[in-house]
Design an enzyme around this catalytic site. Structure first.
Site: not given
Ligand SMILES: [Zn+2]
Length: 1024
Positions: A298, A431-432, A434-435, A466-467, A470
């Site tokens: 992304e 930070g991370a 979300e795949n 958060h992830e 997503h």
């Protein structure tokens, strides 16, 4: 995606909210191959207020848009295409300017693609020939050399109509967005990375659907060496246009509607930056270097790993096969189906066919990680990390399981995959990410050690929440195009706070969310901000969208909406939206409509919310009370409103309480302010009114003199008549009003008088943050006398609270947040014996070989004090090199960078940039920390200037990292000399950054600092 920069919203000490760069940069789309990459930002699609900004705004660069916007009817399309071909096609990137300048252009930004008709093509070719002939004539008549400056522009116009491919042939497409005549249906991707020589071989077979007859197939590809391409089994020739990262296949005849298979074999290097299919490494506890390969796609880097239709609306299914050495494992979005032994120590993993999804969510990893797992409903949840850190994965696993249960039930749509992996990557810039089914994290945002504190857990929990959000907002339902990125990020951010409040009430996430809103307000009060939903076309603009506006403002306006809707309507509307649009793409409007449909108050959610997503900034509401008559006025709040003619109006769901009833949630009254001015009639006389209850609305409030006096009086009498969030909001608002020049600093100090009685986390941390900012500016300007008076002021107002803080283990997050803010401030100002206590704790800890404990929330404060001596710094450096505890390591690095010794400062700058002893991913943190101190900030600025080329090789122009570096290095300036110096440096960058939005923000911030100093130095002299 979660930016590393926004991982922790507030940092104290010499106190500063970590600069949240939100902007971005620009790669030339025209002169050279774009260095597309990265994560964060926003974009200027509005007419930028240039009065304050000497740089050429990004939007002033001319851009030739490609043929055909979406959905143009044929005549209109032909007109547009022809006009464009005749040289009328230069338009500003700013949509507003574009629409003003080119009335014949309809705007269709949220559609997915564009396609020139045959008629257009014919007209185009004819006109092209005519124009080319005319130019040839001019060329010879005028003897003009097209490479000279005078003719450059004309030449580039011609080039841009249909650009030249790398082999010199005309490339058959002239738009950054792909045509919509061909859609991908399914990808078969086979990859074989070689972790010794850091290259990979790939083969992708794409089943495509031709929807409209066409002679071309255009898709994305970047940085790869294509060996062979076949189309329906026959070898085909391809063209490449590198600046737009596109390849095209031209066919002699129109392809009929139907399905075909495009096969491409290629090789590429594993990227050495942080995106695409990239290589990463770490050193294990035995000192052995281990390598791995992971992905970060992304927003625009899937095209670096395999040729693809790399736009979010081109959803498709994927089957991935990965060849690896048998000592590694491989992971991808879906569960593994089978492993085949290929001999010679190689194995091939094949993964299940994926659900329908966007390319930016595809992911794969080859590494030697270990894992733990647990089942939630039908999903196997696993957490992966390097073998040395296997003790640190359990918290993440338990947390992810609880949150997955929460979301499964909240969204009433179960997570659709049978597995969900969370993987800690040792070297990871964001930070991370979300795949779908394979979420990647920084180690610090996923791993929790045995001595981690509840604050460390709050961070890990937030990022996981958060992830996971997503997986619904972003993955299951995806924005049509990057202009609505906030639908992904604003929602995931809002859900992260909402889910944690419900599942982990002890983590005090509410206070954190309040800080997030304050931060979003501060950013959005700048001229260089932008609307939530913003037109984006270029890769730089896409990347700029990953910013505070999409994330924090997006989350804040959703909170305001949820607080306005009555019970359960928000959840109901959201559930319906997910059900209706699952596995497809949407625009903001679709969400608003779903919410309008469930609203019992007949609230037009679209009508209200559009005012919050279309305008940049937010309103200031001014309240004037006369008896029971209250006059309310709204205006756009800008920190620098000079020359502003903005007449934006918002639909504000105003809330208020009064002395009659103020603390219970049932006290809240609502009044919808849609006009510039309105009158509210109160049923009874009141002593005071406080608007924007608990700061749930995204606006700030100013009162007339009486109104402020009444509130200040009420606070002095009994501060508990207002909730602690309302008190924090009053502090936040009055400092913002003072910064904009609307109230005097004396008035600020009047309000702050009550704070000696304050002991709640939210108001105290907000006050310390605001005062710390001022202290730092005074310190950097060498206003030593005023800085010392500010120190006395802080000691006078917070000293007894500081002394009351314990240095023992603490379990309440709220208390930890409060004391770490107070003690970090006390130690940095060297008041109330703080440094003595800290030194004592460090020595005790070190001599006991770490068997005695430093509470994790105080570690940074204690380490920073220890780092000020040679001996302490040396011990910390040694710890940094050998620690495998990430939260501890992180705090150690901050302490190392807080040294006042310039040689150490220079050493740490160099080491973190070259990555030899400090990971390069930490460079932005190092800069940020160094810039907080008087000793380091000018060295850091010089270092950034001198090493700009190196820095932009490591971090893509436009990345969060670059934004953070720029903001950290300049936000402490408040003099004309520094302003000019910064302007000169940024102007000199050319395509390496001069047009970044963050540059505008940095310059605007310096000017605001200058103005504040000019206006307030005298007040400070008399009142501090
Ligand atoms: Zn995100």
């Amino acid at each position: 995606m979660e930016s590393a920069n926004r991982l922790k919203q507030q940092e104290y000490g010499a106190i500063e909210r970590a600069p949240q760069p939100r902007n971005m940069i620009e790669n030339s789309m025209f002169e050279e191959e774009p260095d597309v990459v990265d994560l964060a930002k926003e974009s200027p699609s509005y007419p930028i207020d240039t009065d304050d900004v000497v740089y050429e705004p990004r939007s002033s660069r001319l851009l030739v848009r490609g043929l055909g916007e979406n959905d143009l009817d044929e005549d209109e399309e032909d007109y547009e295409s022809s006009a464009r071909l005749l040289g009328m096609s230069f338009m500003n990137r700013s949509s507003n300017q574009r629409s003003a300048a080119s009335s014949y252009i309809r705007q269709h930004y949220s559609g997915s693609c564009s396609m020139p008709s045959t008629k257009t093509m014919v007209v185009g070719v004819v006109v092209l020939v005519l124009v080319a002939s005319m130019l040839m004539v001019l060329y010879f008549l005028l003897g003009c050399n097209f490479t000279t400056a005078g003719c450059q522009k004309t030449n580039s116009t011609m080039d841009s109509i249909y650009p030249n491919s790398t082999n010199g042939e005309l490339f058959p497409w002239a738009d950054l967005r792909l045509p919509c005549s061909v859609h991908p249906v399914h990808y078969n991707i086979t990859l074989h990375p070689d972790l010794t020589i850091m290259t990979f071989q790939g083969s992708v077979s794409i089943l495509v659907q031709v929807l409209n007859e066409t002679k071309n197939i255009v898709l994305h590809s970047s940085d790869m060496n294509i060996i062979k391409a076949t189309f329906d089994g026959k070898e085909v020739h391809f063209l490449e246009y590198k600046p737009w990262q596109q390849i095209a296949f031209k066919f002699p005849e129109d392809l009929k509607k139907g399905q075909y298979v495009l096969n491409i074999r290629y090789t590429a290097n594993l990227s050495s930056s942080y995106d695409g299919f990239y290589n990463s490494s770490y050193v294990d506890t035995n000192g052995i270097k281990r390598v791995l390969a992971a992905t970060q796609f992304e927003p625009l880097a899937a095209r670096k790993a395999f040729p693809c239709f790399d736009e979010p609306a081109f959803k498709s299914t994927f089957t991935i096969k990965m060849t690896r050495e048998s000592k590694y494992i491989s992971l991808s979005n879906m569960p593994k189906v089978i492993t085949t032994d290929l001999k010679n120590g190689l194995e091939e993993d094949e993964f299940e066919k994926s659900v329908n999804m966007s390319t930016y969510l595809v992911a794969f990893i080859v590494a030697d990680f270990i894992s733990v797992s647990k089942n939630v409903s039908k999903t196997k949840v696993s957490v992966y990390a390097v073998p040395d850190k296997k003790e640190q994965v359990q918290y993440a696993l338990d947390t992810a399981c609880k949150l997955l249960e929460f979301y499964n039930s909240f969204f009433k749509n179960e997570y659709p995959l049978s597995k969900l992996d969370l993987v800690a990557i040792p070297d990871f810039l964001a930070g991370a990410m979300e795949n779908w089914g394979l979420i990647t994290f920084r180690e610090t945002t996923l791993l929790v050690g045995s001595n981690s504190s509840a604050i460390d857990k709050q961070l890990v929990t937030s990022v996981i929440a958060h992830e996971l959000a997503h997986q619904w907002f972003g993955n299951l339902v995806t924005m049509q195009w990057w202009n609505d990125l906030w639908l992904n990020e604003g929602f995931a951010t809002y859900m992260q706070y909402m889910s944690i409040e419900s599942v982990f009430p002890g983590l005090d996430i509410d206070t954190e969310f309040l800080n997030v809103r304050f931060k979003a307000l501060a950013k959005d009060a700048l001229n260089s901000s932008h609307p939530v939903s913003t037109v984006v076309s270029t890769p730089e603009q896409v990347e700029e969208m990953f910013d505070s506006v999409s994330y924090e403002k997006g989350a804040s306006i959703l909170l305001m909406l949820n607080a306005t809707l009555t019970d359960g309507e928000f959840q109901k509307g959201v559930t319906q939206y997910l059900q209706k649009y699952k596995l497809s793409n949407t625009k903001s409007e679709n969400l608003w409509n779903s919410l309008s449909q469930v609203s019992k108050q007949n609230l037009s959610v679209s009508e209200m919310m559009n005012t919050w997503t279309v305008h940049k900034g937010f309103p200031l509401v001014t309240v004037k009370r006369s008896g029971t008559q209250v006059t309310l006025t709204q205006e756009h709040f800008l920190l620098n409103a000079e020359n502003s003619t903005d007449d934006s109006l918002w639909h504000i769901p105003l809330t208020y309480v009064s002395d009659k009833c103020s603390v219970l949630s049932s006290c809240k009254q609502v009044f919808h302010l849609k006009e510039k001015t309105a009158t509210l009639k109160l049923p009874d006389q009141v002593k005071w009114l406080k608007f924007n209850v608990r700061s749930d609305g995204f606006y700030i409030v100013h009162y007339d003199e009486e109104g402020w006096k009444d509130l200040i009086g009420a606070l002095k009498e009994d501060m508990n008549v207002l909730s602690c969030k309302d008190r924090a909001a009053l502090i936040n608002n009055i400092f913002a009003l003072s910064r904009s020049g609307k109230v005097s600093f004396r008035q600020v100090l009047n309000l702050m008088d009550y704070i000696r009685n304050e002991n709640e986390t939210a108001p105290v941390t907000e006050a310390l943050f605001q005062l710390g900012q001022i202290y730092r500016l005074l310190d950097k300007r060498s206003e030593l006398n005023l800085a010392s008076r500010m120190t006395s002021y802080i000691e006078d107002h917070f000293g007894s609270l500081m002394e009351n803080q314990s240095w023992d283990l603490e379990t309440s997050v709220s208390k930890m947040t409060l004391r770490s803010a107070l003690l970090e401030m006390a130690c940095s100002l060297n008041i109330r014996n703080c440094t003595t206590q800290a030194k004592h704790l460090f020595d005790q800890w070190f001599t006991s070989n770490k068997t005695s404990q430093i509470p994790s929330d105080l570690m940074r404060t204690v380490f920073k004090v220890a780092a000020q001596t040679d001996e302490g710094w040396g011990k910390l450096l040694d710890m940094y090199k050998h620690s495998i505890n990430d939260p501890e390591k992180h705090k150690t690095l901050e302490a190392l960078a807080s040294t006042q010794d310039v040689w150490k400062i220079i050493w740490i700058l160099q080491k973190s940039l070259d990555g030899s002893e400090i990971q390069t991913q930490e460079f932005p943190l190092v800069i940020n920390t160094i810039c907080k101190s008087f000793a380091g900030y000018l060295y850091a600025w010089d270092f950034v200037k001198e090493n700009w080329d190196k820095i932009t090789q490591k971090f893509s122009v436009g990345s969060f990292a670059i934004q953070s570096i720029i903001m950290s290095a300049t936000s402490q300036f408040s003099t004309k000399t520094h302003l000019v110096e910064a302007q000169n440096f940024f102007s000199s960058l050319g395509t390496k950054g001069s047009q970044m939005r963050i540059v505008q923000e940095a310059i605007e911030t310096i000017k605001l600092n200058m103005r504040w100093m000019e206006n307030n130095l005298n007040t400070l002299q008399s009142w501090l």
